[in-house]
Design a protein around this motif. Structure first.
Motif, short mmCIF file in Angstrom:
data_model
loop_
_atom_site.label_atom_id
_atom_site.label_comp_id
_atom_site.label_asym_id
_atom_site.label_seq_id
_atom_site.Cartn_x
_atom_site.Cartn_y
_atom_site.Cartn_z
N ARG A 101 0.85 -1.24 -0.04
CA ARG A 101 0.05 -0.04 -0.06
C ARG A 101 0.63 1.44 -0.04
O ARG A 101 0.48 2.38 -0.68
CB ARG A 101 -0.95 0.06 1.31
N ALA A 102 1.80 1.11 0.67
CA ALA A 102 2.90 2.45 0.78
C ALA A 102 3.63 2.67 -0.64
O ALA A 102 3.52 3.89 -1.12
CB ALA A 102 4.09 2.15 1.90
N ALA A 103 3.58 1.50 -1.41
CA ALA A 103 4.28 1.93 -2.80
C ALA A 103 3.42 2.40 -3.53
O ALA A 103 3.62 3.17 -4.32
CB ALA A 103 4.66 0.32 -3.33
N GLU A 108 6.60 11.84 -4.39
CA GLU A 108 8.08 12.14 -4.08
C GLU A 108 8.73 12.42 -2.86
O GLU A 108 9.96 12.16 -2.50
CB GLU A 108 8.19 13.48 -5.36
N GLN A 109 7.84 13.20 -2.11
CA GLN A 109 8.30 13.51 -0.60
C GLN A 109 8.56 12.38 0.32
O GLN A 109 9.61 12.22 0.91
CB GLN A 109 7.41 14.61 -0.11
N ASP A 110 7.59 11.50 -0.17
CA ASP A 110 7.72 10.12 0.86
C ASP A 110 9.08 9.21 0.48
O ASP A 110 9.91 8.95 1.28
CB ASP A 110 6.64 9.26 0.43
N VAL A 111 9.14 9.26 -0.94
CA VAL A 111 10.25 8.67 -1.28
C VAL A 111 11.88 9.51 -1.00
O VAL A 111 12.84 8.65 -0.54
CB VAL A 111 10.38 8.34 -2.98
N GLY A 189 11.32 -1.00 -4.91
CA GLY A 189 10.05 -1.39 -5.12
C GLY A 189 9.11 -0.11 -4.85
O GLY A 189 8.19 0.31 -5.78
N ILE A 190 9.39 0.82 -3.85
CA ILE A 190 8.72 1.92 -3.59
C ILE A 190 8.65 3.11 -4.91
O ILE A 190 8.03 3.70 -5.21
CB ILE A 190 8.94 2.55 -2.15
N GLN A 191 10.10 3.22 -4.98
CA GLN A 191 10.74 4.17 -6.17
C GLN A 191 9.86 4.08 -7.65
O GLN A 191 9.48 4.97 -8.11
CB GLN A 191 12.27 4.21 -6.20
N ALA A 192 9.77 2.68 -7.86
CA ALA A 192 9.06 2.33 -8.86
C ALA A 192 7.42 2.17 -8.90
O ALA A 192 6.75 1.96 -9.91
CB ALA A 192 9.37 0.72 -9.33
N HIS A 193 7.07 2.60 -7.70
CA HIS A 193 5.47 2.27 -7.27
C HIS A 193 5.14 1.13 -7.69
O HIS A 193 3.88 0.94 -8.21
CB HIS A 193 4.63 3.58 -8.20
N ASP A 194 5.45 0.08 -7.22
CA ASP A 194 5.40 -1.39 -7.53
C ASP A 194 4.82 -2.00 -6.38
O ASP A 194 5.53 -2.88 -5.56
CB ASP A 194 6.52 -2.05 -8.26
N PRO A 195 3.77 -2.37 -6.32
CA PRO A 195 2.98 -2.85 -4.89
C PRO A 195 3.53 -4.21 -4.88
O PRO A 195 3.92 -4.63 -3.68
CB PRO A 195 1.46 -2.82 -5.03
N ASP A 196 3.63 -4.99 -5.93
CA ASP A 196 3.75 -6.33 -5.67
C ASP A 196 5.30 -6.61 -5.46
O ASP A 196 5.55 -7.57 -4.42
CB ASP A 196 3.35 -7.28 -7.19
#
Length: 235
Positions: A101-103, A108-111, A189-196
């Motif tokens: 869910r975080a991903a 941008e600020q979160d990352v 994974g988070i930088q790529a916004h990839d939940p899986d």
């Protein structure tokens, strides 16, 4: 006249501190199953009175870490490395969902915040600053949980992680390097916004941490048992 409120508000903090301290000693293998744990000793170790120390032991009895043996007192309950692995497997399932869910939610600020925490963690590891390393590790995971924006899921995770010590990790062989490597995969994974991918990375990270702690626990218990056996044959 002095108000009694400060004393009543301070006591839970002392007992919680003692609870975390003893729980950590048990989970790290320093206090082995069957070991007698006296509130007086815990109080002396932490510089607190016997009352909050006894409250802590009662809380740990409720949690299943201690047993109350008639005419003896509190003793460490049976615990194995596999029990520790099971705790981390459950934590991995919940933590993986929050990471996914975080991903999906990451700004941008979160990352940028996660990247900064990760760099600070790497710097602490390079300095062998274990306290700082554990602090940044906790902050990194807390940031991910906040990004997930799921209060009830975080609450459930808290029920599980209360059984897992925040201290002692950095003294476990291999843990600092594993943390840096695993966090790097989480960041990808988070930088790529990839939940899986992020879910998988978090699950693997938590299971990996549990394996390191369980192996450390098993090794300490085995070494202590060998020492006891050797002593029993001495003259």
């Amino acid at each position: 006249m002095t108000s009694s409120r400060p004393r009543s508000s301070a006591r839970p903090q002392l007992s919680e501190r003692a609870t975390a301290h003893v729980r950590g000693l048990i989970m790290s293998g320093e206090l082995r199953p069957g070991t007698l744990v006296r509130p007086e000793t815990i109080g002396e170790d932490l510089g607190i009175s016997t009352t909050p120390a006894r409250e802590a032991l009662q809380a740990l009895r409720v949690e299943g870490f201690l047993e109350l043996v008639p005419r003896h007192g509190f003793v460490v309950a049976p615990l194995t490395g596999e029990d520790i692995r099971d705790l981390f497997r459950v934590q991995a399932l919940i933590g993986g969902e929050l990471a996914a869910r975080a991903a999906a939610n990451a700004t941008e600020q979160d990352v940028a915040e996660l990247e900064a925490l990760h760099h600070e963690l790497i710097a602490a590891a390079a300095r062998n600053d274990h306290d700082r390393l554990e602090e940044k590790n906790h902050a990194f995971h807390r940031e991910i949980n906040l990004m997930a924006d799921s209060r009830k899921t975080v609450w459930v995770l808290g029920l599980v992680t209360r059984y897992v010590p925040r201290q002692f990790y950095s003294s476990i062989p291999g843990w600092p390097q594993a943390t840096m490597d695993d966090h790097a995969e989480l960041l990808k994974g988070i930088q790529a916004h990839d939940p899986d991918a992020t879910r998988s990375a978090m699950e693997q990270h938590i299971v990996h941490s549990g394996e390191l702690l369980a192996a450390h626990f098993d090794a300490r218990v085995a070494a202590a048992e060998m020492a006891d056996a050797g002593g029993s044959f001495s003259t």
